[in-house]
Design a protein around this motif. Structure first.
Motif, PDB file in Angstrom:
ATOM      1  N   UNK A  62      13.778 -26.808 -79.512  1.00 35.88           N
ATOM      2  CA  UNK A  62      14.406 -25.502 -79.697  1.00 35.88           C
ATOM      3  C   UNK A  62      15.123 -25.386 -81.037  1.00 35.88           C
ATOM      4  N   UNK A  63      15.506 -26.523 -81.621  1.00 37.36           N
ATOM      5  CA  UNK A  63      16.204 -26.511 -82.912  1.00 37.36           C
ATOM      6  C   UNK A  63      15.314 -26.006 -84.038  1.00 37.36           C
ATOM      7  N   UNK A  64      14.001 -26.082 -83.851  1.00 34.04           N
ATOM      8  CA  UNK A  64      13.070 -25.747 -84.924  1.00 34.04           C
ATOM      9  C   UNK A  64      12.410 -24.383 -84.746  1.00 34.04           C
ATOM     10  N   UNK A  65      12.883 -23.614 -83.764  1.00 35.68           N
ATOM     11  CA  UNK A  65      12.351 -22.274 -83.531  1.00 35.68           C
ATOM     12  C   UNK A  65      13.227 -21.268 -84.254  1.00 35.68           C
ATOM     13  N   UNK A  66      12.611 -20.394 -85.019  1.00 31.09           N
ATOM     14  CA  UNK A  66      13.354 -19.371 -85.750  1.00 31.09           C
ATOM     15  C   UNK A  66      13.806 -18.276 -84.795  1.00 31.09           C
ATOM     16  N   UNK A 124       3.187 -26.071 -69.866  1.00 36.12           N
ATOM     17  CA  UNK A 124       2.848 -27.490 -69.842  1.00 36.12           C
ATOM     18  C   UNK A 124       3.288 -28.167 -71.128  1.00 36.12           C
ATOM     19  N   UNK A 125       3.784 -29.388 -70.995  1.00 38.12           N
ATOM     20  CA  UNK A 125       4.285 -30.123 -72.160  1.00 38.12           C
ATOM     21  C   UNK A 125       3.201 -30.343 -73.219  1.00 38.12           C
ATOM     22  N   UNK A 126       1.972 -30.730 -72.860  1.00 43.42           N
ATOM     23  CA  UNK A 126       0.959 -30.952 -73.906  1.00 43.42           C
ATOM     24  C   UNK A 126       0.717 -29.718 -74.773  1.00 43.42           C
ATOM     25  N   UNK A 127       0.643 -28.555 -74.152  1.00 41.12           N
ATOM     26  CA  UNK A 127       0.363 -27.343 -74.932  1.00 41.12           C
ATOM     27  C   UNK A 127       1.518 -27.003 -75.873  1.00 41.12           C
ATOM     28  N   UNK A 128       2.742 -27.158 -75.399  1.00 42.03           N
ATOM     29  CA  UNK A 128       3.902 -26.868 -76.247  1.00 42.03           C
ATOM     30  C   UNK A 128       3.982 -27.866 -77.399  1.00 42.03           C
ATOM     31  N   UNK A 129       3.691 -29.138 -77.131  1.00 42.25           N
ATOM     32  CA  UNK A 129       3.698 -30.127 -78.209  1.00 42.25           C
ATOM     33  C   UNK A 129       2.601 -29.839 -79.230  1.00 42.25           C
ATOM     34  N   UNK A 130       1.429 -29.412 -78.755  1.00 39.27           N
ATOM     35  CA  UNK A 130       0.359 -29.048 -79.677  1.00 39.27           C
ATOM     36  C   UNK A 130       0.774 -27.847 -80.530  1.00 39.27           C
ATOM     37  N   UNK A 168       3.767 -26.933 -81.327  1.00 39.29           N
ATOM     38  CA  UNK A 168       4.791 -27.365 -82.276  1.00 39.29           C
ATOM     39  C   UNK A 168       4.171 -28.116 -83.450  1.00 39.29           C
ATOM     40  N   UNK A 169       3.176 -28.965 -83.158  1.00 38.17           N
ATOM     41  CA  UNK A 169       2.524 -29.740 -84.216  1.00 38.17           C
ATOM     42  C   UNK A 169       1.748 -28.832 -85.163  1.00 38.17           C
ATOM     43  N   UNK A 170       0.988 -27.888 -84.601  1.00 45.50           N
ATOM     44  CA  UNK A 170       0.220 -26.953 -85.434  1.00 45.50           C
ATOM     45  C   UNK A 170       1.166 -26.121 -86.296  1.00 45.50           C
ATOM     46  N   UNK A 171       2.245 -25.643 -85.690  1.00 49.55           N
ATOM     47  CA  UNK A 171       3.207 -24.829 -86.414  1.00 49.55           C
ATOM     48  C   UNK A 171       3.856 -25.592 -87.558  1.00 49.55           C
ATOM     49  N   UNK A 221       3.932 -25.412 -93.662  1.00 46.08           N
ATOM     50  CA  UNK A 221       3.898 -26.015 -94.998  1.00 46.08           C
ATOM     51  C   UNK A 221       3.049 -25.187 -95.958  1.00 46.08           C
ATOM     52  N   UNK A 222       2.109 -24.413 -95.391  1.00 46.58           N
ATOM     53  CA  UNK A 222       1.227 -23.578 -96.205  1.00 46.58           C
ATOM     54  C   UNK A 222       1.636 -22.105 -96.176  1.00 46.58           C
ATOM     55  N   UNK A 223       2.847 -21.860 -95.692  1.00 44.77           N
ATOM     56  CA  UNK A 223       3.378 -20.500 -95.707  1.00 44.77           C
ATOM     57  C   UNK A 223       2.978 -19.620 -94.559  1.00 44.77           C
ATOM     58  N   UNK A 224       2.334 -20.186 -93.534  1.00 39.42           N
ATOM     59  CA  UNK A 224       1.937 -19.396 -92.369  1.00 39.42           C
ATOM     60  C   UNK A 224       3.042 -19.416 -91.332  1.00 39.42           C
TER      61      UNK A 224
END
Length: 231
Positions: free
Chosen positions: A83-87, A109-115, A117-120, A125-128
């Motif tokens: 939650x610390x990394x959500x704008x 589900x934890x796997x989907x949220x972790x995925x 977070x990783x994609x985000x 880093x590329x401005x998306x």
């Protein structure tokens, strides 16, 4: 009936046609309320043939028992970390607090949220932006946390998205007694989504355009129901 969201007009022109956006003012929906009874009380006398009744996703979820007071939610360590990394935005807290993130972990589900977070983390880093919610899906996007303008008791609650919104829309349509369409909507000051409806895809796209300026609001206006009527 009620006034529109401050600064918003009650009519709009879309695709060459004009539509009235008619707010229906109601009491505050409470856990344990029955959606059918609520629709009968406030909508049956005002919906006409050819109208579209839109119902906010929040009252559908509340009547389904999908509202939780903050003290009922015990965030795990992962929820506090993520939650610390959500704008946080001006229109809603989203998953930017441990309690809403905890409910996202449970819903998606934890796997989907972790995925997500990783994609985000990579795409930022590329401005998306926005990839977290695109990957996490509508269940994550639909979670409402408490904000300063939220009507009590939901200023201290987390409300999930509604279950089976398309089925809900069809059921509400059957209650109306007139030829009208129904949509369960999630609308805010930056746009909106149709979560379920009796419309086809073109109709849903047109409805988003009609409601995109958030004519009813989500706070003191107390207008969780509304009518779109061709004029």
């Amino acid at each position: 009936m009620s006034e529109a969201n401050a600064g918003k007009a009650l009519t709009v022109k879309v695709e060459g046609s004009s539509y009235a956006r008619i707010p229906i003012r109601t009491r505050v929906v409470m856990p344990g309320d029955d959606l059918d009874a609520f629709i009968r009380e406030y909508a049956l006398d005002v919906v006409r043939d050819g109208d579209l009744l839109f119902v906010t996703e929040k009252i559908v979820a509340i009547t389904q028992g999908r509202s939780y007071q903050l003290e009922e939610i015990h965030p795990r360590r992962l929820a506090r970390f993520l939650s610390k990394y959500v704008t946080r935005t001006s229109y809603g807290i989203g998953l930017g607090m441990p309690e809403t993130m905890e409910m996202a972990l449970r819903e998606c589900g934890t796997p989907r949220i972790l995925l997500a977070a990783a994609v985000s983390a990579v795409t930022k880093l590329f401005g998306r932006s926005g990839d977290f919610y695109r990957v996490a899906g509508y269940k994550a996007r639909s979670i409402d946390g408490p904000t300063a303008h939220t009507i009590p008791p939901y200023n201290t609650a987390v409300v999930l998205g509604p279950a089976k919104p398309t089925q809900v829309a069809r059921h509400v349509q059957s209650l109306l007694g007139v030829r009208a369409e129904v949509a369960v909507v999630d609308i805010n000051d930056v746009g909106g989504n149709i979560l379920g409806s009796t419309l086809d895809s073109a109709g849903e796209k047109r409805l988003v355009a009609i409601l995109k300026d958030n004519p009813l609001g989500q706070g003191h206006e107390s207008t969780p129901l509304g009518i779109v009527r061709a004029v």
